[in-house]
Design an enzyme around this catalytic site. Sequence first.
Site, short mmCIF file in Angstrom:
data_model
loop_
_atom_site.label_atom_id
_atom_site.label_comp_id
_atom_site.label_asym_id
_atom_site.label_seq_id
_atom_site.Cartn_x
_atom_site.Cartn_y
_atom_site.Cartn_z
N ARG A 43 21.57 -38.60 -7.16
CA ARG A 43 21.35 -37.23 -7.64
C ARG A 43 20.08 -36.65 -7.58
O ARG A 43 19.25 -37.51 -7.16
CB ARG A 43 21.68 -37.13 -9.24
CG ARG A 43 22.96 -37.83 -9.76
CD ARG A 43 22.89 -37.59 -11.15
NE ARG A 43 24.63 -38.23 -11.67
CZ ARG A 43 24.54 -39.31 -12.22
NH1 ARG A 43 23.85 -40.25 -12.11
NH2 ARG A 43 25.89 -39.82 -12.52
N HIS A 57 28.60 -43.72 -12.26
CA HIS A 57 29.72 -43.03 -13.06
C HIS A 57 30.09 -43.76 -14.50
O HIS A 57 30.31 -44.95 -14.12
CB HIS A 57 30.84 -42.71 -12.22
CG HIS A 57 30.63 -41.83 -11.41
ND1 HIS A 57 31.46 -41.68 -10.16
CD2 HIS A 57 29.78 -40.48 -11.38
CE1 HIS A 57 31.30 -40.35 -9.65
NE2 HIS A 57 30.15 -39.95 -10.00
N HIS A 104 23.49 -32.20 -4.05
CA HIS A 104 24.82 -33.04 -4.61
C HIS A 104 25.59 -33.27 -3.36
O HIS A 104 26.59 -34.04 -3.42
CB HIS A 104 25.60 -32.43 -5.61
CG HIS A 104 25.73 -33.38 -6.88
ND1 HIS A 104 24.84 -34.07 -7.64
CD2 HIS A 104 26.81 -33.35 -7.34
CE1 HIS A 104 25.19 -34.85 -8.45
NE2 HIS A 104 26.47 -34.43 -8.34
N LYS A 156 21.81 -40.53 -15.76
CA LYS A 156 22.24 -39.73 -16.76
C LYS A 156 21.90 -40.55 -18.03
O LYS A 156 22.24 -41.69 -18.11
CB LYS A 156 23.63 -39.07 -16.69
CG LYS A 156 23.73 -38.10 -15.88
CD LYS A 156 25.13 -37.36 -15.73
CE LYS A 156 25.39 -36.31 -15.07
NZ LYS A 156 26.65 -35.75 -14.87
N TYR A 190 37.10 -38.91 -5.35
CA TYR A 190 37.12 -39.32 -3.99
C TYR A 190 38.08 -39.82 -3.35
O TYR A 190 38.27 -39.67 -2.24
CB TYR A 190 35.87 -40.20 -3.92
CG TYR A 190 34.67 -39.27 -4.46
CD1 TYR A 190 33.92 -38.47 -3.61
CD2 TYR A 190 33.87 -39.66 -5.59
CE1 TYR A 190 32.70 -37.61 -4.23
CE2 TYR A 190 32.68 -39.04 -6.12
CZ TYR A 190 32.07 -37.87 -5.34
OH TYR A 190 31.16 -37.30 -5.81
N ARG A 220 25.47 -36.54 -1.78
CA ARG A 220 25.84 -37.52 -2.94
C ARG A 220 27.33 -37.79 -2.53
O ARG A 220 28.05 -38.62 -2.51
CB ARG A 220 25.53 -37.18 -4.20
CG ARG A 220 26.05 -38.11 -5.12
CD ARG A 220 25.21 -37.68 -6.60
NE ARG A 220 26.28 -38.12 -7.64
CZ ARG A 220 25.87 -39.44 -8.15
NH1 ARG A 220 25.11 -40.32 -7.88
NH2 ARG A 220 26.75 -39.87 -9.42
#
Length: 302
Positions: A149, A271, A245, A173, A280, A248
């Site tokens: 990110r 994630h 992004h 995150k 994806y 990514r």
Amino acid sequence: MWEKEIQSFGNYLKIERGLSGHSHEAYLRDVRKLAAYLAPILGEKWPLTDLKEEHILSFLKDLHSLGIEASTQARCLSGLRSFFHYLTFDGHIEQDPTWHIKSPQQGRKLPDTLSLDEINQILEQNDMSTPEGVRNRAMLEMLYGAGMRVSELTQLKLTDVYEDIGFLKVRGKGDKERLVPAGKDAFRYLKIYLESVRSQIPVKKEALNYVFLNRRGGSLSRVMVFIICKDLAAKAGITKSISPHTFRHSFATHLIEGGADLRAVQEMLGHESILTTEIYTHLDRAYLSQMVRDFHPLNKRM
């Protein structure tokens, strides 16, 4: 209709929830929309205690019929939930009429991705004869080679780089740390940047441990990385919506197209849920469908 309760709810949002002005107004606006919708149907003096789930569902159905997006419907329902939760908690009503209502299915927007050829076109636009160009190449290689990110890139520290084992320690995150493998090109260009550019910059005290710096020796901002990506894509003549992004997304898509395990990709991207990574697989199916259209002999005969 219900103005006294709405004002009381507004005070609760300000004082106890501490919501910002924008969020506060949005919550009240959602409740007033429901009141305005029900007034001609039930009458101005219809008591909140008589409100049923069917009334909320009718309101949401009306929003849908007007072409309101599912995301907006879901946000509106969230505001109504807060209102009725407050009324239940404060003793105005006994039962929350939104309790069993599910949020509208919003679907997931497939992000733009770049082909390998497009990534190479962008890299070719980068001027490696300048210090900024050397830095930018290292950043782009990291974005695509490690699926980082932009916030993870700008916060990357010198002590997070483990070139000997080919890994980076990334803070994602929620300040969660993970180890991410990066490609050989990513480490090669990173080494060039560190030795030939960063070592020549008078670094500000607060940025001593950051890998990527601006020309004044401070830490690089996310906005600047965004501008760099957009500028190079424009020079390459790529009209897709490009951001850091996008690299990514391309990293993940190309891994899955190549047969990578979904769980492994989830781990590398950081994630929380594999459901996020599964988007994806949809991109992969779209890619496979395109391959059939382009290369199947029956399609070529048409």
